[in-house]
Motif scaffolding. Structure first.
Motif, PDB file in Angstrom:
ATOM      1  N   SER A   1      -7.741   0.525  29.556  1.00 21.61           N
ATOM      2  CA  SER A   1      -6.890   1.861  29.404  1.00 21.61           C
ATOM      3  C   SER A   1      -6.234   2.040  30.825  1.00 21.61           C
ATOM      4  O   SER A   1      -6.797   1.704  31.991  1.00 21.61           O
ATOM      5  N   SER A   2      -5.229   3.055  30.865  1.00 20.51           N
ATOM      6  CA  SER A   2      -4.745   3.447  32.048  1.00 20.51           C
ATOM      7  C   SER A   2      -3.976   4.749  31.830  1.00 20.51           C
ATOM      8  O   SER A   2      -3.939   5.299  30.547  1.00 20.51           O
ATOM      9  N   ASP A   3      -3.398   5.315  32.965  1.00 22.36           N
ATOM     10  CA  ASP A   3      -2.786   6.543  32.555  1.00 22.36           C
ATOM     11  C   ASP A   3      -1.258   6.086  32.544  1.00 22.36           C
ATOM     12  O   ASP A   3      -1.061   4.850  32.501  1.00 22.36           O
ATOM     13  N   ASN A   4      -0.386   6.942  32.121  1.00 24.23           N
ATOM     14  CA  ASN A   4       0.964   6.640  31.705  1.00 24.23           C
ATOM     15  C   ASN A   4       1.780   6.327  33.049  1.00 24.23           C
ATOM     16  O   ASN A   4       2.463   5.306  32.672  1.00 24.23           O
ATOM     17  N   GLY A   5       1.283   6.587  34.105  1.00 18.79           N
ATOM     18  CA  GLY A   5       1.911   6.021  35.461  1.00 18.79           C
ATOM     19  C   GLY A   5       1.344   4.742  35.620  1.00 18.79           C
ATOM     20  O   GLY A   5       1.915   4.294  36.860  1.00 18.79           O
ATOM     21  N   ALA A   6       0.378   4.369  35.140  1.00 14.35           N
ATOM     22  CA  ALA A   6      -0.287   3.199  35.482  1.00 14.35           C
ATOM     23  C   ALA A   6      -0.647   2.905  37.077  1.00 14.35           C
ATOM     24  O   ALA A   6      -0.639   2.187  37.569  1.00 14.35           O
ATOM     25  N   HIS A   7      -1.520   4.031  37.404  1.00 20.16           N
ATOM     26  CA  HIS A   7      -2.050   3.974  38.845  1.00 20.16           C
ATOM     27  C   HIS A   7      -3.473   3.505  38.740  1.00 20.16           C
ATOM     28  O   HIS A   7      -3.964   3.387  39.803  1.00 20.16           O
ATOM     29  N   PHE A   8      -4.096   3.156  37.756  1.00 13.93           N
ATOM     30  CA  PHE A   8      -5.238   2.464  37.441  1.00 13.93           C
ATOM     31  C   PHE A   8      -5.411   1.754  36.250  1.00 13.93           C
ATOM     32  O   PHE A   8      -4.811   2.025  35.423  1.00 13.93           O
ATOM     33  N   VAL A   9      -6.532   1.012  36.045  1.00 12.72           N
ATOM     34  CA  VAL A   9      -7.000   0.299  34.861  1.00 12.72           C
ATOM     35  C   VAL A   9      -8.384   0.485  34.649  1.00 12.72           C
ATOM     36  O   VAL A   9      -9.234   0.647  35.683  1.00 12.72           O
ATOM     37  N   VAL A  10      -8.963   0.647  33.618  1.00 13.37           N
ATOM     38  CA  VAL A  10     -10.389   1.127  33.342  1.00 13.37           C
ATOM     39  C   VAL A  10     -10.636   0.808  32.271  1.00 13.37           C
ATOM     40  O   VAL A  10      -9.956   0.748  31.017  1.00 13.37           O
ATOM     41  N   LEU A  11     -12.080   0.328  31.709  1.00 12.90           N
ATOM     42  CA  LEU A  11     -12.513   0.274  30.515  1.00 12.90           C
ATOM     43  C   LEU A  11     -13.257   1.503  30.071  1.00 12.90           C
ATOM     44  O   LEU A  11     -13.777   2.199  30.540  1.00 12.90           O
ATOM     45  N   LEU A  12     -12.610   1.867  28.695  1.00  6.75           N
ATOM     46  CA  LEU A  12     -13.185   3.124  28.081  1.00  6.75           C
ATOM     47  C   LEU A  12     -13.795   2.710  26.928  1.00  6.75           C
ATOM     48  O   LEU A  12     -13.092   1.853  26.044  1.00  6.75           O
ATOM     49  N   PRO A  13     -14.862   3.369  26.312  1.00  6.04           N
ATOM     50  CA  PRO A  13     -15.647   2.813  25.195  1.00  6.04           C
ATOM     51  C   PRO A  13     -14.794   3.262  23.774  1.00  6.04           C
ATOM     52  O   PRO A  13     -15.690   3.026  22.895  1.00  6.04           O
ATOM     53  N   ALA A  14     -13.758   4.013  23.823  1.00  2.43           N
ATOM     54  CA  ALA A  14     -13.369   4.397  22.564  1.00  2.43           C
ATOM     55  C   ALA A  14     -11.718   4.784  22.858  1.00  2.43           C
ATOM     56  O   ALA A  14     -11.238   4.616  24.085  1.00  2.43           O
ATOM     57  N   LYS A  15     -10.998   5.045  22.026  1.00  6.11           N
ATOM     58  CA  LYS A  15      -9.536   5.227  22.090  1.00  6.11           C
ATOM     59  C   LYS A  15      -9.458   6.647  23.001  1.00  6.11           C
ATOM     60  O   LYS A  15     -10.134   7.681  22.481  1.00  6.11           O
ATOM     61  N   PRO A  16      -8.721   6.513  23.992  1.00  4.68           N
ATOM     62  CA  PRO A  16      -8.519   7.564  24.905  1.00  4.68           C
ATOM     63  C   PRO A  16      -7.509   8.541  24.625  1.00  4.68           C
ATOM     64  O   PRO A  16      -6.678   8.175  23.735  1.00  4.68           O
ATOM     65  N   SER A  17      -7.784   9.728  25.107  1.00  9.06           N
ATOM     66  CA  SER A  17      -6.826  10.732  25.098  1.00  9.06           C
ATOM     67  C   SER A  17      -6.254  10.963  26.473  1.00  9.06           C
ATOM     68  O   SER A  17      -7.093  11.066  27.251  1.00  9.06           O
ATOM     69  N   SER A  18      -5.085  11.791  26.858  1.00  5.70           N
ATOM     70  CA  SER A  18      -4.655  12.031  28.154  1.00  5.70           C
ATOM     71  C   SER A  18      -4.305  13.682  28.013  1.00  5.70           C
ATOM     72  O   SER A  18      -3.517  14.207  27.143  1.00  5.70           O
ATOM     73  N   VAL A  19      -4.648  14.221  29.066  1.00  4.08           N
ATOM     74  CA  VAL A  19      -3.878  15.445  29.326  1.00  4.08           C
ATOM     75  C   VAL A  19      -3.348  15.684  30.911  1.00  4.08           C
ATOM     76  O   VAL A  19      -4.156  15.076  31.762  1.00  4.08           O
ATOM     77  N   THR A  20      -2.431  16.599  31.244  1.00  2.00           N
ATOM     78  CA  THR A  20      -2.113  16.808  32.352  1.00  2.00           C
ATOM     79  C   THR A  20      -1.972  18.334  32.826  1.00  2.00           C
ATOM     80  O   THR A  20      -1.593  18.926  31.860  1.00  2.00           O
ATOM     81  N   ARG A  21      -2.547  18.567  33.916  1.00  5.21           N
ATOM     82  CA  ARG A  21      -2.470  20.103  34.205  1.00  5.21           C
ATOM     83  C   ARG A  21      -2.600  20.291  35.692  1.00  5.21           C
ATOM     84  O   ARG A  21      -2.861  19.456  36.392  1.00  5.21           O
ATOM     85  N   GLU A  22      -2.026  21.393  36.211  1.00  5.72           N
ATOM     86  CA  GLU A  22      -1.999  21.840  37.525  1.00  5.72           C
ATOM     87  C   GLU A  22      -3.281  22.182  37.816  1.00  5.72           C
ATOM     88  O   GLU A  22      -4.050  23.107  37.318  1.00  5.72           O
ATOM     89  N   ILE A  23      -3.717  21.735  39.008  1.00  4.91           N
ATOM     90  CA  ILE A  23      -5.007  22.330  39.834  1.00  4.91           C
ATOM     91  C   ILE A  23      -4.889  22.248  41.148  1.00  4.91           C
ATOM     92  O   ILE A  23      -3.931  22.120  41.875  1.00  4.91           O
ATOM     93  N   ASP A  24      -5.794  23.232  41.694  1.00  5.11           N
ATOM     94  CA  ASP A  24      -5.683  23.482  43.276  1.00  5.11           C
ATOM     95  C   ASP A  24      -6.690  22.496  43.891  1.00  5.11           C
ATOM     96  O   ASP A  24      -8.070  22.607  43.602  1.00  5.11           O
TER      97      ASP A  24
END
Length: 181
Positions: free
Chosen positions: A36-59
């Motif tokens: 799996s990766s994020d939408n911007g393909a900044h990484f690849v990783v193995l996840l144990p199930a179908k992933p979901s994604s969320v984006t939010r602003e943080i400090d």
């Protein structure tokens, strides 16, 4: 008399079918590792199930940034990778410290020792591993995290959930598979 043996054969067939179904179900993997990766393909990783994604602003102790989190949950453990881009690479160490504090606060946790999770940290400018135990919503939790940066990008690679569902194999698979791109 013939009906009783026929009924008995039907019951035997139903019992064998049920046993076969249970055996097949027991053989199906609960951990269906997938790249799996994020939408911007900044990484690849193995996840144990179908992933979901969320984006939010943080400090992150100064800069407010958009953090994208890609995660999957199996057996009460969440496997997640978050990533954000800082305005300046010089803010990375402070941002990692802010992520560490936020993770500990999220589980009202205490850091445990100095873990060294599997996987390569070569190519990363900064990296810190964290293990903690705490409580959230009345449940005892374990946290295993690697906080890292490369240039202006920060990464939060973590597993959090019930202690009983953490295994050395899952820690190895997850942390070893992470690769920034």
């Amino acid at each position: 008399m013939r009906r009783l043996p026929a009924l008995s054969a039907s019951l035997r067939l139903a019992a064998l079918t049920a046993i076969a179904a249970m055996a097949l179900q027991a053989c199906s993997p609960r951990y269906n590792w997938r790249e799996s990766s994020d939408n911007g393909a900044h990484f690849v990783v193995l996840l144990p199930a179908k992933p979901s994604s969320v984006t939010r602003e943080i400090d992150l102790d100064g800069p407010r940034v958009e953090m994208s989190m890609t995660a999957a949950e199996v057996d009460g453990v969440t496997f997640a990778v978050g990533t954000a881009e800082l305005p300046d690479a010089a803010a990375a160490e402070r941002a990692l410290a802010a992520m560490r504090t936020a993770l500990l606060n999220n589980i009202a946790g205490q850091a445990q020792g100095a873990p060294a999770w599997p996987g390569k940290t070569a190519g990363l400018d900064h990296s810190m591993d964290l293990e903690a135990r705490g409580v959230a919503r009345g449940r005892p939790l374990r946290l295993a995290a690697r906080l890292a940066s490369r240039d202006r990008r920060v990464y939060q690679i973590l597993m959090v959930g019930e202690e009983k569902s953490f295994t050395d194999e899952n820690l190895e698979t997850f942390f070893s598979s992470f690769k920034p791109t």
